[in-house]
Design a protein around this motif. Structure first.
Motif, PDB file in Angstrom:
ATOM      1  N   GLN A   1       9.030   9.867  -4.051  1.00  0.00           N
ATOM      2  CA  GLN A   1       8.317  10.466  -2.928  1.00  0.00           C
ATOM      3  C   GLN A   1       7.347  11.534  -3.425  1.00  0.00           C
ATOM      4  O   GLN A   1       6.237  11.657  -2.921  1.00  0.00           O
ATOM      5  N   GLN A   2       7.767  12.292  -4.426  1.00  0.00           N
ATOM      6  CA  GLN A   2       6.888  13.313  -5.012  1.00  0.00           C
ATOM      7  C   GLN A   2       5.680  12.656  -5.679  1.00  0.00           C
ATOM      8  O   GLN A   2       4.550  13.109  -5.533  1.00  0.00           O
ATOM      9  N   GLY A   3       5.955  11.574  -6.419  1.00  0.00           N
ATOM     10  CA  GLY A   3       4.878  10.875  -7.116  1.00  0.00           C
ATOM     11  C   GLY A   3       3.844  10.322  -6.158  1.00  0.00           C
ATOM     12  O   GLY A   3       2.653  10.254  -6.476  1.00  0.00           O
ATOM     13  N   LEU A   4       4.290   9.946  -4.957  1.00  0.00           N
ATOM     14  CA  LEU A   4       3.383   9.357  -3.968  1.00  0.00           C
ATOM     15  C   LEU A   4       2.318  10.343  -3.478  1.00  0.00           C
ATOM     16  O   LEU A   4       1.343   9.935  -2.848  1.00  0.00           O
TER      17      LEU A   4
ATOM     18  N   GLU B   1      -3.807   8.070  -6.460  1.00  0.00           N
ATOM     19  CA  GLU B   1      -4.083   6.870  -7.248  1.00  0.00           C
ATOM     20  C   GLU B   1      -2.900   6.602  -8.175  1.00  0.00           C
ATOM     21  O   GLU B   1      -2.307   7.540  -8.689  1.00  0.00           O
ATOM     22  N   PRO B   2      -2.556   5.345  -8.406  1.00  0.00           N
ATOM     23  CA  PRO B   2      -3.146   4.145  -7.822  1.00  0.00           C
ATOM     24  C   PRO B   2      -2.715   3.964  -6.357  1.00  0.00           C
ATOM     25  O   PRO B   2      -1.619   4.363  -5.983  1.00  0.00           O
ATOM     26  N   GLU B   3      -3.604   3.361  -5.608  1.00  0.00           N
ATOM     27  CA  GLU B   3      -3.401   3.221  -4.178  1.00  0.00           C
ATOM     28  C   GLU B   3      -2.365   2.128  -3.856  1.00  0.00           C
ATOM     29  O   GLU B   3      -1.720   2.179  -2.816  1.00  0.00           O
TER      30      GLU B   3
ATOM     31  N   HIS C   1       0.844  -1.186   0.000  1.00  0.00           N
ATOM     32  CA  HIS C   1       0.000   0.000   0.000  1.00  0.00           C
ATOM     33  C   HIS C   1       0.889   1.249   0.000  1.00  0.00           C
ATOM     34  O   HIS C   1       1.865   1.332   0.745  1.00  0.00           O
ATOM     35  N   ALA C   2       0.521   2.223  -0.825  1.00  0.00           N
ATOM     36  CA  ALA C   2       1.371   3.404  -1.005  1.00  0.00           C
ATOM     37  C   ALA C   2       1.576   4.194   0.287  1.00  0.00           C
ATOM     38  O   ALA C   2       2.598   4.860   0.458  1.00  0.00           O
TER      39      ALA C   2
END
Lengths: 422, 163
Positions: free
Chosen positions: A372-375, A379-381, A21-22
């Motif tokens: 980390q920025q992309g998180l 979505e996607p979770e 899970h992100a």
């Protein structure tokens, strides 16, 4: 309802066999739980005995977020003590490293031995007839474990026996130390401290990811033919394997690849018997010609010892978590006792690759920070970790994958899940 | 016996300013041309004083420094995508009175680089020591450049440009 909106995280659900899970890479509650359940409730690497070679030597270290001191007592024993005066919590030591007879707190003068024992309390009469010094020593972890100079500690006594925890990680430490004619490391080259603005697990996954080099290190690949030589993929490293060593330890095992040609020094660009005659002669003297050849073919390990020690072939990295979105990668070139010419070459070669300006590691950190920025996107979770599951093999109880597979990354997550869900 | 340096502070400062301008404009080929072929570039780490025994942020002879610049110019050096915008601030330039043991002219300066990249601004404060050679045709060449960051013993973010 979102899986993360519960006040209690259900880690057995957040880490699944082929996806995670992100939120695990950014949620402050997850970070607090990790401190409690991993960093302060299992074995963690602290430092190396060679950083405190003589009685009275000390070096400041981190234990999760906690400041600790690695010391060598007057009796020659290695200790780990918490850097917090038992009076009003002042740091008793501020120098990064040094030599002392005792730690004297600068605030009110309480004095402690290298093993943390309380030695003196100024103006002691105010404490009555018995100042109970034995109750006022510096705190220490519950357990210390040592193997070939590597010092680990656990804040909890309720952990597996140290050698049981180390498991197959022991073989990696052996592989590294055996390259020294004296069988020992001397980590005395100082440290690069690379601030990486990404969750510590993003960086840790990257250490055992054999999928990224052709992309992330493309600019290095273009330098092949110069003094730098670097490559890794399924096709160029057909025989190399990514392994789940158990207990969260995992590696990229290059030995099967190197053994196909049986050539020495494939692990060190420009290394050869001709260039390192002193080292090779000493190693042969110590372990014989046959064993020397095998050691020089196999080279050093590329192994993560869960959770925070990375034996990165020619350098050692210690993962230092800072916050949910930042960690420090502490790096030092390996220095082998009794291997002066090898050490000098490694010093000059390796610091070009590692640290904040590293020709390799700076690009890795660039990826981790972009991750980390992309998180921040919700979505996607779920983040997939399903490469190679269809082709993993178990050999002698160890799961093997090909170079680009997620086998090692999943080994990390499997242990993580076990500790976090407990 | 040591000899006097005979280089004016003004000329030394002009040289350092011109060098800084090449770096700020990412003109690394022209910057490298300021170095002698046996030149060396050193950014120590962890308070180091000996590049042979202690790890460095960068410690490279010109040949390796050239590879680093080729790497930057590939367009795939991710830690410079996007590229850093930098501005050098050089003050307190002082030409030491005497030549060093190799007959080079040591020039000390206060050295600050401000970097903007990817939404962040980072300060890189310290001092530089340039060991310069005056050639037969009266040109200045860098034989050694050392940049000592005052915070080189604490965690630093990636630094894939050149100071």
């Amino acid at each position: 309802m979102s899986i993360t909106s519960d006040s209690m995280h259900r880690y057995e659900e957040l880490v699944q066999p082929e996806r995670i899970h992100a939120s695990l890479h950014s949620d402050p509650q997850v970070f607090r739980d990790e401190l409690e359940r991993i960093w302060y409730r299992s074995w963690v690497y602290i430092g190396h005995e060679s950083e405190v070679p003589n009685p009275g030597d000390y070096a400041r270290k981190k234990f999760g977020l906690q400041p600790v001191i690695l010391t060598r007592g007057t009796d020659g024993e290695v200790h780990v003590i918490l850097n917090k005066c038992t009076h009003v919590a002042n740091l008793v030591c501020h120098e990064e490293r040094g030599h002392t007879k005792a730690f004297r707190c600068p605030y009110h003068g309480w004095t402690f031995g290298l093993d943390g024992t309380c030695l003196s309390l100024p103006f002691r009469k105010a404490y009555g007839d018995d100042p109970r010094k034995e109750e006022r020593g510096l705190a220490k972890p519950a357990l210390i474990g040592r193997y070939r100079g590597f010092v680990f500690a656990s804040m909890s006594a309720d952990v597996p026996d140290f050698m049981e925890y180390l498991g197959r990680g022991k073989d990696a430490i052996d592989q590294l130390c055996d390259l020294s004619p004296a069988g020992e490391l001397e980590l005395n080259a100082g440290w690069l401290r690379h601030l990486t603005r990404a969750n510590w697990k993003i960086g840790t996954e990257g250490l055992v990811d054999g999928y990224h080099p052709g992309f992330v290190h493309r600019s290095m690949l273009s330098l092949v033919g110069t003094e730098y030589n670097f490559d890794a993929s399924d096709t160029t490293y057909e025989e190399a394997r990514v392994r789940d060593l158990g207990n969260g330890h995992c590696d990229l095992d290059f030995r099967p690849q190197y053994r196909t040609t049986d050539e020495e020094f494939q692990w060190m660009t420009g290394g050869s018997r001709q260039k390192l005659p002193g080292y090779v002669a000493k190693l042969e003297q110590a372990v014989g010609a046959e064993r020397t050849h095998q050691l020089l073919v196999d080279g050093p390990p590329h192994t993560l010892i869960f959770p925070n020690l990375f034996l990165g072939e020619l350098f050692i990295m210690v993962i230092d978590p800072l916050s949910p979105t930042a960690h420090v990668q502490m790096e030092t070139p390996v220095q082998w006792k009794g291997a002066d010419d090898l050490n000098l070459r490694n010093m000059h070669q390796t610091h070009a690759s590692i640290g904040p300006a590293g020709m390799i590691l700076a690009d890795d950190s660039a990826m981790f920070e972009r991750n980390q920025q992309g998180l921040k996107a919700l979505e996607p979770e779920w983040l997939v970790r399903d490469r190679g599951g269809c082709r993993a093999e178990v050999v002698d109880g160890v799961k093997h994958g090909l170079m680009t597979d997620d086998t090692a990354i999943l080994a990390f997550w499997s242990r993580y899940r076990q500790l976090m869900a407990s | 016996m040591t000899a006097a340096t005979h280089l004016s502070t003004e000329r030394a400062a002009e040289f350092l300013y011109a060098e800084a301008r090449l770096l700020d404009s990412h003109d690394y080929d022209a910057w490298l041309a300021l170095f002698d072929e046996d030149g060396h570039y050193w950014v120590p780490a962890d308070g180091a004083i000996d590049p042979d025994r202690q790890v460095a942020i960068i410690s490279e002879p010109i040949k390796r420094l050239r590879s680093r610049i080729v790497q930057l110019q590939t367009g795939y050096r991710h830690s410079q995508l996007p590229q850093s915008n930098t501005q050098h601030y050089i003050t307190n330039v002082h030409v030491e009175d005497e030549l060093d043991e190799n007959g080079l002219i040591p020039v000390y300066s206060s050295y600050l680089v401000i970097e903007a990249r990817f939404g962040d601004v980072q300060h890189w404060p310290g001092h530089a020591v340039h060991h310069l050679r005056l050639t037969a045709d009266d040109e200045l060449r860098i034989v050694r450049k050392t940049v000592v960051l005052i915070n080189n013993d604490i965690p630093l973010p990636s630094m894939a440009f050149l100071l």
